[in-house]
Design an enzyme around this catalytic site. Structure first.
Site, mmCIF file in Angstrom:
data_model
loop_
_atom_site.group_PDB
_atom_site.id
_atom_site.type_symbol
_atom_site.label_atom_id
_atom_site.label_comp_id
_atom_site.label_asym_id
_atom_site.label_seq_id
_atom_site.Cartn_x
_atom_site.Cartn_y
_atom_site.Cartn_z
ATOM 1 N N LYS A 120 0.829 -1.208 0.000
ATOM 2 C CA LYS A 120 0.000 0.000 0.000
ATOM 3 C C LYS A 120 0.868 1.265 0.000
ATOM 4 O O LYS A 120 0.629 2.186 -0.789
ATOM 5 C CB LYS A 120 -0.934 0.009 1.211
ATOM 6 C CG LYS A 120 -1.970 1.134 1.169
ATOM 7 C CD LYS A 120 -2.876 1.096 2.385
ATOM 8 C CE LYS A 120 -2.212 1.802 3.540
ATOM 9 N NZ LYS A 120 -3.081 1.970 4.713
ATOM 10 N N ASP A 138 -6.793 1.504 0.895
ATOM 11 C CA ASP A 138 -6.832 1.634 2.355
ATOM 12 C C ASP A 138 -8.255 1.330 2.833
ATOM 13 O O ASP A 138 -9.094 0.862 2.065
ATOM 14 C CB ASP A 138 -6.370 3.034 2.785
ATOM 15 C CG ASP A 138 -7.386 4.111 2.428
ATOM 16 O OD1 ASP A 138 -8.318 3.848 1.625
ATOM 17 O OD2 ASP A 138 -7.264 5.238 2.955
#
Length: 210
Positions: A120, A138
């Site tokens: 991420k 997220d």
């Protein structure tokens, strides 16, 4: 959700915010990397509050190393998990100095090999600092993708793959920011603000609020 609906959603989000970017404050790819590393399980507001004092005295990996572990801890102690994060910042800076001449590598594998940097974080850096069409999923993006049925998936990896598949190329660089901001301010976790949502008529969420 059909593709025509997805394209209309993206078109509206783009019209409302043509040049979206992260709410993290930074002035270089290095500062962005550190800010994103610090933002795990923390708010952008909290991270910005800490880095406003940290970055002016540690704008490079070498300067951050000179500050030392205790110095970094002192500046980020208001952020959750600050002990672990400070250690990761120091280790990451050492690798950047030793292996990359103090520069942030524009390379997924190299980024993901840095301490405290996962897929991420690498996606955010590649997208925001280097303009890659990556999509970092997220909690906000995961929620919005599933709730609206835009790109449903059982975990963040599934949602990322689905988004990469269904988002047309012209929207790919910015979709990460649009969906985060939409989830942060409109499609919020407990009670989405459907009444003030610009894509309410396109969203396939069954329990819409007034």
């Amino acid at each position: 959700m059909n593709q025509a609906k997805r394209i209309e959603i993206l078109t509206r989000l783009r019209a409302e915010n043509p040049h979206p970017t992260t709410e993290l404050e930074y002035s270089s790819s290095f500062e962005l990397l550190i800010a994103v590393l610090l933002s795990a399980q923390a708010t952008d507001v909290g991270v910005n509050k800490a880095t406003r004092n940290l970055f002016p005295i540690a704008r490079t990996p070498a300067a951050m190393l000179a500050l030392g572990l205790d110095g970094v801890k002192h500046h980020i102690k208001t952020i959750g998990l600050f002990n672990t994060k400070a250690e990761n910042v120091i280790k990451t800076c050492q690798i950047l100095v030793d292996q990359y001449g103090g520069e942030v590598p524009e390379n997924r594998e190299a980024l993901e090999a840095l301490p405290g940097v996962g897929r991420k974080t690498a996606n955010v850096v590649l997208n925001t600092a280097f303009g890659w069409p990556t999509i970092a999923v997220d909690t906000h993006i995961y929620r919005v993708s599933n709730r609206t049925k835009f790109a449903p998936g059982k975990n963040v990896d599934q949602v990322e793959k689905k988004l990469l598949k269904v988002v047309p190329a012209e929207f790919k660089v910015d979709v990460h920011h649009w969906l985060i901001l939409h989830g942060r301010y409109t499609c919020i976790a407990r009670k989405p603000r459907c009444g003030s949502c610009i894509i309410e008529d396109l969203c396939e969420y069954k329990d819409k609020t007034e």
